[in-house]
Write an enzyme that holds these catalytic residues in place. Structure first.
Site, PDB file in Angstrom:
ATOM      1  N   GLN A 246     -23.775   3.753 -46.251  1.00  0.00           N
ATOM      2  CA  GLN A 246     -24.079   3.799 -45.025  1.00  0.00           C
ATOM      3  C   GLN A 246     -24.025   3.143 -43.859  1.00  0.00           C
ATOM      4  O   GLN A 246     -24.554   1.547 -45.011  1.00  0.00           O
ATOM      5  CB  GLN A 246     -25.100   4.431 -45.235  1.00  0.00           C
ATOM      6  CG  GLN A 246     -25.970   5.656 -44.027  1.00  0.00           C
ATOM      7  CD  GLN A 246     -26.452   6.028 -44.431  1.00  0.00           C
ATOM      8  OE1 GLN A 246     -28.001   5.518 -44.409  1.00  0.00           O
ATOM      9  NE2 GLN A 246     -26.788   7.837 -43.821  1.00  0.00           N
TER      10      GLN A 246
ATOM     11  N   CYS B 193     -32.775   7.598 -39.160  1.00  0.00           N
ATOM     12  CA  CYS B 193     -34.002   7.298 -39.826  1.00  0.00           C
ATOM     13  C   CYS B 193     -35.393   7.001 -39.206  1.00  0.00           C
ATOM     14  O   CYS B 193     -35.070   6.109 -38.177  1.00  0.00           O
ATOM     15  CB  CYS B 193     -33.397   5.390 -40.429  1.00  0.00           C
ATOM     16  SG  CYS B 193     -34.945   4.561 -41.743  1.00  0.00           S
TER      17      CYS B 193
ATOM     18  N   ASN C   4     -30.466  19.176 -44.625  1.00  0.00           N
ATOM     19  CA  ASN C   4     -31.298  18.065 -45.393  1.00  0.00           C
ATOM     20  C   ASN C   4     -32.663  18.115 -45.074  1.00  0.00           C
ATOM     21  O   ASN C   4     -33.087  18.801 -44.061  1.00  0.00           O
ATOM     22  CB  ASN C   4     -30.373  16.442 -45.151  1.00  0.00           C
ATOM     23  CG  ASN C   4     -31.680  15.297 -46.137  1.00  0.00           C
ATOM     24  OD1 ASN C   4     -32.312  14.576 -45.405  1.00  0.00           O
ATOM     25  ND2 ASN C   4     -32.198  15.651 -46.926  1.00  0.00           N
ATOM     26  N   GLY C   5     -33.738  18.298 -45.926  1.00  0.00           N
ATOM     27  CA  GLY C   5     -35.325  18.281 -46.187  1.00  0.00           C
ATOM     28  C   GLY C   5     -35.849  19.301 -46.942  1.00  0.00           C
ATOM     29  O   GLY C   5     -35.516  20.590 -46.555  1.00  0.00           O
ATOM     30  N   ASP C   6     -36.599  18.758 -47.660  1.00  0.00           N
ATOM     31  CA  ASP C   6     -37.171  20.195 -48.361  1.00  0.00           C
ATOM     32  C   ASP C   6     -36.444  20.635 -49.612  1.00  0.00           C
ATOM     33  O   ASP C   6     -37.047  21.778 -49.948  1.00  0.00           O
ATOM     34  CB  ASP C   6     -38.533  20.903 -47.145  1.00  0.00           C
ATOM     35  CG  ASP C   6     -39.647  20.013 -46.684  1.00  0.00           C
ATOM     36  OD1 ASP C   6     -38.855  19.367 -46.511  1.00  0.00           O
ATOM     37  OD2 ASP C   6     -39.499  20.704 -45.497  1.00  0.00           O
TER      38      ASP C   6
ATOM     39  N   GLY D  89     -32.566  14.245 -51.582  1.00  0.00           N
ATOM     40  CA  GLY D  89     -33.364  13.176 -51.431  1.00  0.00           C
ATOM     41  C   GLY D  89     -34.661  12.905 -52.505  1.00  0.00           C
ATOM     42  O   GLY D  89     -34.377  12.525 -53.599  1.00  0.00           O
ATOM     43  N   ARG D  90     -35.684  13.025 -51.909  1.00  0.00           N
ATOM     44  CA  ARG D  90     -37.090  12.565 -51.954  1.00  0.00           C
ATOM     45  C   ARG D  90     -37.287  13.341 -53.904  1.00  0.00           C
ATOM     46  O   ARG D  90     -37.970  12.971 -54.354  1.00  0.00           O
ATOM     47  CB  ARG D  90     -38.538  12.782 -51.552  1.00  0.00           C
ATOM     48  CG  ARG D  90     -38.157  11.538 -50.607  1.00  0.00           C
ATOM     49  CD  ARG D  90     -38.996  11.904 -49.503  1.00  0.00           C
ATOM     50  NE  ARG D  90     -38.959  13.040 -48.685  1.00  0.00           N
ATOM     51  CZ  ARG D  90     -40.137  13.997 -47.746  1.00  0.00           C
ATOM     52  NH1 ARG D  90     -41.492  13.165 -48.168  1.00  0.00           N
ATOM     53  NH2 ARG D  90     -39.742  14.926 -47.239  1.00  0.00           N
TER      54      ARG D  90
END
Length: 328
Positions: A72, A102, A204-206, A228-229
């Site tokens: 990336q 980002c 993406n997200g949560d 991700g996290r």
């Protein structure tokens, strides 16, 4: 099956999100072992690559066992992005991904990352510059828009598809939200439902549990999810989701011994990759994540994050391994 150019992925693939200071080769290797279908490097500055910055160059390190893998890049200058794509091509990843998501101030201030969300024409030009300079499939990761009043992901998706991207990953927050609040997947679902969109759309997200991954797949219709996290300290999440999706049942949670083994592997691979001293230092933040929620673990963690001796660290992790093989 989901296709990104000539790359074949399984039905409903699980992607490891590119995360600065996290998604390096040792961490990616663990996620690959535990079921990640597609992974990305940490994001790399196009300007840094062109200047031959050592930190940027190290992020180009990829290994065959990681494939398929994307590198990336980010930047706000067409020529720099085109040149960096050519540099990326020399290490032969499976794809090039562009970061237009980002939200960090130092990136946005340079007119890169989520900063480009304010100027769709520029986003299109930057994307075309990359596509025109490489034979590799080009994908994009972005957000819904700059803020709630300027959600432009629908136009972005159509225009980027038009210039030739092969897949789009959408984080369901605006730049203004950073990582706060809930991700809005309804906007991602609208992009996926658009009859003009033919490329894979990844949400993406949560996503932090097998139930949520399956629920969001069914509710929003995305082609796959990017995690991700929730993978930090928990590389097992990928196989957990796959198992739950196939059987409706939960895999057993990793035991303390399995957590210790993961931490040991991470440490070993970090030292192999960057040398012993740097490997020891860069693995330290991960111990908290691998052993999160373990009762009475603080004294052991303290030893792990203060020791500078590789053999001693192995001995501490072996001690953890020997503690009752309990499930967390």
């Amino acid at each position: 099956m989901v296709k990104i150019g000539n790359i074949s992925l399984p039905d409903f693939p699980l992607l490891l999100a590119p995360m600065e200071d996290v998604s390096d080769p040792p961490f990616r290797r663990l996620c690959k072992m535990h079921g990640a279908d597609l992974m990305y490097s940490e994001f790399i500055s196009s300007e840094g690559l062109i200047r031959d910055a050592i930190k940027s160059r190290m992020k180009l390190d990829i290994f065959d066992y990681e494939r398929p893998i994307g590198i990336q890049i980010f930047g706000g200058d067409e020529e720099a992005m085109a040149m960096s794509a050519k540099i990326v091509e020399t290490v032969q990843p499976d794809l090039v991904d562009i970061n237009f998501g980002c939200p960090v101030k130092k990136v946005v201030c340079k007119g890169a990352g989520a900063g480009v969300l304010k100027d769709i024409d520029l986003m299109v030009r930057l994307t075309k510059a990359v596509i025109d300079s490489t034979h590799l499939p080009v994908t994009v990761k972005t957000r819904l828009g700059w803020d709630h009043d300027s959600i432009n992901i629908h136009e972005v998706a159509e225009r980027l598809q038009e210039v030739g991207i092969k897949a789009l990953a959408i984080h369901g927050r605006t730049r203004a939200q950073m990582y706060k609040g809930e991700a809005d997947w309804t906007e991602i679902a609208k992009v996926k439902a658009n009859p003009n969109i033919e490329i894979p759309i990844f949400g993406n997200g949560d996503i932090d549990s097998p139930e949520k991954a399956v629920e969001y797949k069914n509710k929003y219709g995305v082609d796959g999810v990017m995690i991700g996290r929730a993978a930090i300290g928990n590389p097992w999440i990928f196989n957990q989701i796959k198992h739950y999706r196939e059987t409706g049942e939960h895999l057993a949670l990793p035991t303390l011994a399995e957590r210790a083994e993961a931490a040991k592997n991470h440490l070993t691979w970090a030292c192999d990759w960057k040398g012993e001293r740097t490997g020891i230092l860069e693995t330290r933040p991960h111990y908290t994540n691998y052993f999160k929620g373990i009762p009475h673990f603080k004294p052991i963690r303290q030893r792990l994050v203060t020791s500078e001796n590789l053999q001693e660290l192995y001995e501490i992790l072996d001690e953890v391994h020997e503690i009752q093989n309990q499930e967390i």
